[in-house]
Each structure stands twice: as C-alpha cells, then as structure tokens.
Scaffold this motif. Structure first.
Motif, PDB file in Angstrom:
ATOM      1  N   GLU A 159       0.946  -1.231  -0.148  1.00 32.47           N
ATOM      2  CA  GLU A 159       0.151   0.055  -0.002  1.00 32.47           C
ATOM      3  C   GLU A 159       0.941   1.279   0.013  1.00 32.47           C
ATOM      4  N   PHE A 160       0.889   2.094  -1.095  1.00 32.37           N
ATOM      5  CA  PHE A 160       1.599   3.139  -1.127  1.00 32.37           C
ATOM      6  C   PHE A 160       0.782   4.484  -1.165  1.00 32.37           C
ATOM      7  N   GLU A 161       0.946   5.504  -0.462  1.00 30.46           N
ATOM      8  CA  GLU A 161       0.285   6.785  -0.373  1.00 30.46           C
ATOM      9  C   GLU A 161       1.176   7.690  -0.595  1.00 30.46           C
ATOM     10  N   ARG A 162       1.055   8.790  -1.478  1.00 34.51           N
ATOM     11  CA  ARG A 162       1.767  10.036  -1.624  1.00 34.51           C
ATOM     12  C   ARG A 162       0.953  11.267  -1.691  1.00 34.51           C
ATOM     13  N   VAL A 163       1.404  12.217  -0.771  1.00 35.10           N
ATOM     14  CA  VAL A 163       0.635  13.682  -0.942  1.00 35.10           C
ATOM     15  C   VAL A 163       1.776  14.780  -1.121  1.00 35.10           C
ATOM     16  N   PHE A 164       1.461  15.585  -2.276  1.00 31.74           N
ATOM     17  CA  PHE A 164       2.148  16.835  -2.362  1.00 31.74           C
ATOM     18  C   PHE A 164       1.361  17.900  -2.407  1.00 31.74           C
ATOM     19  N   LYS A 165       1.707  18.948  -1.804  1.00 32.51           N
ATOM     20  CA  LYS A 165       0.761  20.180  -1.727  1.00 32.51           C
ATOM     21  C   LYS A 165       1.700  21.213  -2.051  1.00 32.51           C
ATOM     22  N   ILE A 166       0.956  22.363  -2.803  1.00 29.78           N
ATOM     23  CA  ILE A 166       1.609  23.631  -2.900  1.00 29.78           C
ATOM     24  C   ILE A 166       0.915  24.460  -1.921  1.00 29.78           C
ATOM     25  N   ILE A 167       1.926  24.737  -0.991  1.00 30.17           N
ATOM     26  CA  ILE A 167       1.346  25.660   0.340  1.00 30.17           C
ATOM     27  C   ILE A 167       1.268  27.225   0.030  1.00 30.17           C
ATOM     28  N   ASN A 168       2.313  27.674  -0.718  1.00 29.77           N
ATOM     29  CA  ASN A 168       2.340  29.049  -1.020  1.00 29.77           C
ATOM     30  C   ASN A 168       2.225  29.463  -2.681  1.00 29.77           C
ATOM     31  N   PRO A 169       1.226  30.407  -2.950  1.00 25.66           N
ATOM     32  CA  PRO A 169       1.002  30.549  -4.450  1.00 25.66           C
ATOM     33  C   PRO A 169       2.099  31.278  -5.306  1.00 25.66           C
ATOM     34  N   LYS A 170       3.005  31.815  -4.406  1.00 26.26           N
ATOM     35  CA  LYS A 170       4.317  32.821  -4.977  1.00 26.26           C
ATOM     36  C   LYS A 170       5.545  32.326  -4.730  1.00 26.26           C
ATOM     37  N   ILE A 171       6.093  32.046  -5.768  1.00 21.08           N
ATOM     38  CA  ILE A 171       7.625  31.635  -5.489  1.00 21.08           C
ATOM     39  C   ILE A 171       8.490  32.728  -6.196  1.00 21.08           C
ATOM     40  N   GLU A 172       9.375  33.558  -5.468  1.00 17.58           N
ATOM     41  CA  GLU A 172       9.765  34.753  -6.153  1.00 17.58           C
ATOM     42  C   GLU A 172      11.079  34.141  -6.774  1.00 17.58           C
ATOM     43  N   ALA A 173      11.622  34.782  -7.821  1.00 20.77           N
ATOM     44  CA  ALA A 173      12.859  34.231  -8.481  1.00 20.77           C
ATOM     45  C   ALA A 173      14.040  34.195  -7.597  1.00 20.77           C
ATOM     46  N   LYS A 174      14.199  35.148  -6.512  1.00 22.07           N
ATOM     47  CA  LYS A 174      15.324  34.872  -5.574  1.00 22.07           C
ATOM     48  C   LYS A 174      15.208  33.486  -4.960  1.00 22.07           C
ATOM     49  N   ASP A 175      13.978  32.868  -4.601  1.00 20.22           N
ATOM     50  CA  ASP A 175      13.856  31.714  -4.047  1.00 20.22           C
ATOM     51  C   ASP A 175      13.837  30.493  -4.919  1.00 20.22           C
ATOM     52  N   TYR A 176      14.076  30.453  -6.264  1.00 17.80           N
ATOM     53  CA  TYR A 176      13.620  29.376  -6.996  1.00 17.80           C
ATOM     54  C   TYR A 176      14.556  28.434  -6.730  1.00 17.80           C
ATOM     55  N   LEU A 177      15.838  28.591  -6.515  1.00 17.09           N
ATOM     56  CA  LEU A 177      16.992  27.632  -6.327  1.00 17.09           C
ATOM     57  C   LEU A 177      16.360  26.634  -5.163  1.00 17.09           C
ATOM     58  N   ALA A 178      16.080  27.404  -4.100  1.00 17.54           N
ATOM     59  CA  ALA A 178      15.634  26.459  -2.707  1.00 17.54           C
ATOM     60  C   ALA A 178      14.311  25.578  -3.103  1.00 17.54           C
ATOM     61  N   ALA A 179      13.455  26.266  -4.196  1.00 14.39           N
ATOM     62  CA  ALA A 179      12.268  25.436  -4.486  1.00 14.39           C
ATOM     63  C   ALA A 179      12.684  24.352  -5.496  1.00 14.39           C
ATOM     64  N   ARG A 180      13.502  24.605  -6.192  1.00 21.14           N
ATOM     65  CA  ARG A 180      13.968  23.575  -7.112  1.00 21.14           C
ATOM     66  C   ARG A 180      14.571  22.540  -6.607  1.00 21.14           C
ATOM     67  N   GLU A 181      15.568  22.794  -5.385  1.00 17.59           N
ATOM     68  CA  GLU A 181      16.159  21.666  -4.775  1.00 17.59           C
ATOM     69  C   GLU A 181      15.324  20.861  -3.996  1.00 17.59           C
ATOM     70  N   PHE A 182      14.081  21.328  -3.378  1.00 15.08           N
ATOM     71  CA  PHE A 182      13.089  20.748  -2.674  1.00 15.08           C
ATOM     72  C   PHE A 182      12.350  19.542  -3.602  1.00 15.08           C
ATOM     73  N   VAL A 183      12.035  20.259  -4.755  1.00 15.12           N
ATOM     74  CA  VAL A 183      11.379  19.469  -5.924  1.00 15.12           C
ATOM     75  C   VAL A 183      12.005  18.380  -6.386  1.00 15.12           C
ATOM     76  N   ASN A 184      13.622  18.528  -6.508  1.00 12.98           N
ATOM     77  CA  ASN A 184      14.625  17.490  -6.973  1.00 12.98           C
ATOM     78  C   ASN A 184      14.696  16.641  -5.811  1.00 12.98           C
ATOM     79  N   ARG A 185      14.592  16.843  -4.543  1.00  9.96           N
ATOM     80  CA  ARG A 185      14.468  15.932  -3.462  1.00  9.96           C
ATOM     81  C   ARG A 185      13.113  14.951  -3.541  1.00  9.96           C
ATOM     82  N   VAL A 186      12.073  15.765  -3.960  1.00  8.45           N
ATOM     83  CA  VAL A 186      10.955  14.760  -4.048  1.00  8.45           C
ATOM     84  C   VAL A 186      11.028  13.920  -5.322  1.00  8.45           C
ATOM     85  N   HIS A 187      11.616  14.305  -6.429  1.00  8.81           N
ATOM     86  CA  HIS A 187      11.798  13.371  -7.412  1.00  8.81           C
ATOM     87  C   HIS A 187      12.826  12.141  -6.922  1.00  8.81           C
ATOM     88  N   ASP A 188      13.739  12.566  -6.460  1.00 12.99           N
ATOM     89  CA  ASP A 188      14.544  11.551  -6.047  1.00 12.99           C
ATOM     90  C   ASP A 188      13.792  10.231  -5.027  1.00 12.99           C
TER      91      ASP A 188
END
Length: 194
Positions: A159-188
């Motif tokens: 039994e596998f369950e996965r939940v991914f949530k967007i909790i902030n509607p805006k990612i500023e360009a200066k925060d892009y790399l941090a958000a990208r790192e998180f998404v890559n971690r999720v992908h891994d």
C-alpha cells in the motif's frame, strides 16, 4: 503477473482548478464531447496506461468528478527468480519536475490555486513473490511545498500513499533555487524502487 505485467483499475477524482479547467474547455451540455475531453486529459496524464474504451464516469457532481479506467502494462516490473522491482513513478505527476527543470529563473512563479495531489496505489503481488524491503516513509516541507509518503505491507499487498501540496502561491525568482532543490528531492524520493 510473474512476468512483470501489471493490470488493474485507476480511480481518479478531479476537483478545484483541474475540474474547472476541464469544464471550461468543453460544452457540458454535450456529454459525448465532455467525455472525449476527459479522455484526452487522462491520456496526457497517463500516456502508457490509459485504456480509452474502459473509461467510466462514476460521479459528475458540481465540485468533483470521479472516474475510473482499466490499464495493463507489460514488463512493468523487473523480475528475476523470486524478486521483483516495482517503479512507482508513473502514478504521480511530473509537472513540478518539468516546471523546475531550468538552472535559474528570471521571473517569479505564480500558482493560480493552492493544490494537493494525492496518489494511493495498492499492488497485489503474484504468488511466489514476497516483500524483502520497502522504502522508508517520509515527510518533508519547505516554505512553498510539503510532501509525504508511506509504504506499507499488508499480507501480499503493498500500500503506497503520496501527498504533494503547494502551500504558497508565489515563489519569487530569488527563492527559485531553494524551491527547485526541494522538488528535486521529492523526485529522488519518488524514484526509489520497491
């Protein structure tokens, strides 16, 4: 099956902006056209597995649409002797990975809606296959997203369950790399095999 073929039924529920988007694109007074539009959307989301002929709309309410369809995927799992590796990546969207594929970003990312994507998958193992190891459950979050997964054994069922949530509607360009790192971690984490 023992040859690595997986067959089953997928049940989906569309709500919020996903359902709104679908309904905007078609004339709901024409059920045939609406069903064709839904089939096209499902084919885009599940290109390898979607059997167009098996689609059944179970409930078409104002706030939610529920449907199910059959699938069969030959050689889905790697098998050798009494061992089988199962790849779960096809049961969740890769849209975030595509969105964050660039090394850097010049402009902010705006999500029109906060959303949640949930996948629940049950694998019934064929006779002769036993569970040797399961990925660890986990939960991670950042200022923009949260992610959790659990993988449990229940007899000969995984039994596998996965939940991914967007909790902030805006990612500023200066925060892009941090958000990208998180998404890559999720992908891994999503790419771990059973």
């Amino acid at each position: 099956g023992p040859d690595g073929t997986v067959t089953g039924t997928t049940k989906i529920a569309l709500s919020g902006q996903h359902l709104l988007e679908l309904r905007r694109s078609v004339d709901e007074d024409d059920p045939g056209k609406f069903e064709e539009s839904l089939k096209t959307k499902l084919k885009e989301t599940f290109p390898e597995t979607f059997d167009r002929e098996s689609l059944e709309i179970m409930e078409n309410g104002r706030n939610e649409l529920k449907a199910r369809f059959a699938y069969s995927i030959p050689a889905f799992a790697d098998t050798a002797g009494g061992y089988m590796n199962i790849d779960l990546t096809m049961w969740h969207s890769t849209s975030m990975t595509r969105l964050f594929s660039a090394e850097k970003r010049k402009y902010d990312i705006l999500f029109p809606f906060l959303e949640m994507e949930t996948s629940r998958v049950n694998f019934v193992l064929p006779e002769g296959i036993s569970i040797e190891a399961l990925p660890e459950p986990g939960e991670i979050s950042c200022d923009f997203f949260s992610y959790s997964r659990s993988v449990k054994a229940n007899g000969n069922t995984i039994e596998f369950e996965r939940v991914f949530k967007i909790i902030n509607p805006k990612i500023e360009a200066k925060d892009y790399l941090a958000a990208r790192e998180f998404v890559n971690r999720v992908h891994d984490l999503d790419s771990e095999e059973l």
